[in-house]
Design a protein around this motif. Structure first.
Motif, mmCIF file in Angstrom:
data_model
loop_
_atom_site.group_PDB
_atom_site.id
_atom_site.type_symbol
_atom_site.label_atom_id
_atom_site.label_comp_id
_atom_site.label_asym_id
_atom_site.label_seq_id
_atom_site.Cartn_x
_atom_site.Cartn_y
_atom_site.Cartn_z
ATOM 1 N N ASN A 38 34.663 22.113 -41.566
ATOM 2 C CA ASN A 38 35.849 21.870 -42.399
ATOM 3 C C ASN A 38 35.607 22.086 -43.896
ATOM 4 O O ASN A 38 36.493 22.512 -44.618
ATOM 5 N N SER B 284 31.303 13.999 -36.504
ATOM 6 C CA SER B 284 32.034 12.943 -35.799
ATOM 7 C C SER B 284 31.136 11.757 -35.481
ATOM 8 O O SER B 284 29.903 11.867 -35.438
ATOM 9 N N GLN C 214 42.359 17.910 -42.286
ATOM 10 C CA GLN C 214 41.040 17.967 -41.646
ATOM 11 C C GLN C 214 39.949 17.580 -42.646
ATOM 12 O O GLN C 214 38.994 18.308 -42.881
ATOM 13 N N LEU D 90 45.456 24.787 -38.629
ATOM 14 C CA LEU D 90 44.316 24.024 -38.122
ATOM 15 C C LEU D 90 43.181 24.989 -37.814
ATOM 16 O O LEU D 90 43.383 26.200 -37.689
ATOM 17 N N ARG E 262 41.486 23.522 -30.316
ATOM 18 C CA ARG E 262 41.205 22.124 -29.949
ATOM 19 C C ARG E 262 41.971 21.168 -30.859
ATOM 20 O O ARG E 262 42.529 20.163 -30.394
ATOM 21 N N GLN E 263 41.951 21.469 -32.160
ATOM 22 C CA GLN E 263 42.661 20.619 -33.107
ATOM 23 C C GLN E 263 44.166 20.637 -32.851
ATOM 24 O O GLN E 263 44.846 19.608 -32.939
ATOM 25 N N LYS F 18 44.962 18.530 -29.877
ATOM 26 C CA LYS F 18 44.801 17.107 -30.194
ATOM 27 C C LYS F 18 46.020 16.574 -30.944
ATOM 28 O O LYS F 18 46.502 15.466 -30.669
ATOM 29 N N MET F 19 46.550 17.344 -31.904
ATOM 30 C CA MET F 19 47.719 16.893 -32.652
ATOM 31 C C MET F 19 48.913 16.692 -31.710
ATOM 32 O O MET F 19 49.636 15.695 -31.802
ATOM 33 N N TYR G 248 47.051 28.801 -35.582
ATOM 34 C CA TYR G 248 46.991 27.422 -35.108
ATOM 35 C C TYR G 248 47.735 26.503 -36.087
ATOM 36 O O TYR G 248 47.141 25.634 -36.727
ATOM 37 N N PHE H 179 42.315 13.540 -37.861
ATOM 38 C CA PHE H 179 41.684 14.758 -38.376
ATOM 39 C C PHE H 179 42.630 15.951 -38.259
ATOM 40 O O PHE H 179 42.282 17.022 -37.765
ATOM 41 N N GLY H 180 43.834 15.731 -38.722
ATOM 42 C CA GLY H 180 44.865 16.754 -38.691
ATOM 43 C C GLY H 180 46.071 16.276 -39.477
ATOM 44 O O GLY H 180 46.076 15.161 -40.017
#
Length: 479
Positions: A155, A232, A285, A329, A333-334, A337-338, A364, A386-387
């Motif tokens: 990030n 993380s 992020q 994003l 994956r991000q 997740k959102m 994305y 994280f978004g």
């Protein structure tokens, strides 16, 4: 349409830029359009063995290099970063997605860390301790701890490696850096600045690879004396266990879920409009982002109106477009997740005040989202998003606000807005966080420590504290 060239990707070991050859590779994707920019080579076990052997031998050279020379090289590297800032920022935006203006700022701040620790290299000192025995001299020396394994995420692909590299190199340590495979060109560009500045061959290695394999092999090696990780909480726990097996110190900068306390007497415009800009910078992020906005009941409606309006006005698009304020994003994956976090919150009764869904276009992209009336059972009340999602909540008393702000095991950043001096003192003392902003959202500076508490990690990077983790104390008593 303007086109931008992406740098060839390689490993950097023993002073050599090593192309993929027959190695496995991973695609690097432009998150704004899904196009493959290049393929990053994944280090083999033999590559890592070479990096370890090189780091061991180079450490013996670098730790004996006088501080003035280490300082000169780091300052020159910073100068090269500034000269190449536009190119490095372009690489960053292509591979990471953030707006080009944010990328430029990040490269310049990375250069500041090298300048800061270039000076810290000249200030490593010790002390003479008077002895209680005649004829005995007692010295305490601070020396480089040894070769370092440093792991950084995707990030902030310039400033996060810069914090680790600048301090470790200033202390006299050699470093094996494993950046995120999704944004490799930025870290390689920093390495090239150091190489071109005259850093002795082998003092810095840059490797990419399967994260679990790379971390296991590097941390288990007796060559590595120190570990530094940003990422993380679950991975931080794993690397802590691996470091503990070898009794190796580890610095951890992990996740956050930053609370913002907005009191009735606050400057609502600054708290709300600044809060929206802070929350959605970097597409959310950012580990120190404000995520949970706790607003005292008397100003809740005013804050919500301004915050939602500021959020809805943000310009979303490709980071290479000058008008863009919120980019894509970083990866699918991000995005997934959102969608899951919003769906879970809505299913349990939350209200979407703006945003809430992915944008129907290549890349994305997810709308900057504001949630209210979120029940405590919702995942987002416990997990770092994280978004680009913000949660708005009411509170009544100072004690209520602090209790909610401190409820989670995360304790990286926290913020508060009030014009009452007594309240400011109380929240500064009462908030559990490693970094606290009062009446402002910008809390990061090279001269200040960067780090968290509780499950957000331990140890600080930056400031005078940053170099200490790469030094060890040696006591010498001479008769």
């Amino acid at each position: 349409m303007r086109t931008f060239n992406y740098d060839p990707l390689s490993l950097f070991i023993d002073g050599a830029w090593i192309a993929a050859g027959n190695r496995d590779t991973a695609p690097v994707v432009n998150p704004a359009n899904g196009a493959i920019l290049g393929r990053v080579p994944l280090a083999t076990a033999a590559d890592l063995d070479l990096a370890l052997a090189t780091a061991r031998s180079a450490f013996d050279v670098w730790r004996r290099t006088v501080p003035a020379e280490r300082s000169r090289i780091l300052r020159l590297a910073a100068t090269l970063m500034r000269e190449r800032a536009e190119r490095i920022a372009t690489l960053m935006t292509l591979e990471q997605g953030k707006p080009l203006a944010e990328s430029r700022d990040e490269v310049l701040r990375a250069a500041e860390y090298f300048e800061w620790f270039a000076e810290e290299a000249r200030r490593i000192d010790g002390r003479v301790v008077p002895s209680n025995r005649p004829g005995v001299q007692q010295l305490v020396k601070r020396q480089a701890i040894g070769p370092v394994a440093a792991f950084t995420p995707w990030n902030f692909p310039a400033i996060t490696p810069a914090r680790k590299l600048s301090a470790a190199l200033a202390a006299g340590c050699s470093v094996i850096l494993k950046p995120g495979e999704e944004s490799p060109a930025t870290a390689l560009a920093l390495a090239r600045c150091l190489d071109d500045a005259g850093l002795p061959k082998g003092v810095l290695q840059v490797v990419f690879g399967v994260p679990d394999m790379v971390s296991a092999q590097l941390i288990a090696s007796p060559v590595i004396r120190k570990v530094a990780f940003t990422g993380s909480v679950p991975v931080g726990r794993l690397l802590s266990e691996r470091a503990a097996a070898g009794v190796k110190p580890i610095t951890l900068e992990l996740g956050g879920h930053g609370p913002v306390l907005v009191f009735d007497d606050a400057d609502i415009e600054a708290a709300a409009v600044g809060g929206a800009a802070n929350r959605f910078r970097g597409t959310g992020q950012i580990c120190i982002s404000s995520t949970r906005f706790l607003i005292q009941r008397g100003v809740y409606d005013r804050f919500v109106e301004r915050f939602v309006a500021a959020t809805a006005a943000l310009v979303i698009g490709d980071g290479m477009t000058s008008q863009t304020q919120v980019g894509p994003l970083a990866n699918p994956r991000q995005l997934a997740k959102m969608e899951a976090l919003v769906a879970d919150a809505v299913e349990q009764g939350a209200t979407v005040l703006t945003g809430g869904k992915r944008i129907d276009r290549p890349g994305y992209f997810f709308e900057p989202t504001v949630l209210a009336d979120v029940p405590m059972t919702a995942r987002i009340m416990h997990e770092e998003p994280f978004g680009p999602i913000a949660v708005l909540m009411k509170f009544d008393t100072l004690e209520d606000g602090l209790a909610e702000a401190n409820r989670l095991p995360y304790a990286l950043s926290a913020y508060a807005f009030t014009t009452n001096a007594r309240t400011a003192l109380d929240v500064g003392d009462g908030l559990e966080a490693g970094m606290i902003g009062i009446n402002q959202y910008r809390i990061v500076a090279t001269e200040l420590p960067f780090g968290g508490m509780k499950e957000s990690g331990h140890g600080s990077e930056g400031g005078t504290e940053g170099i200490g983790h790469y030094l060890t104390n040696k006591f010498i008593s001479q008769a």
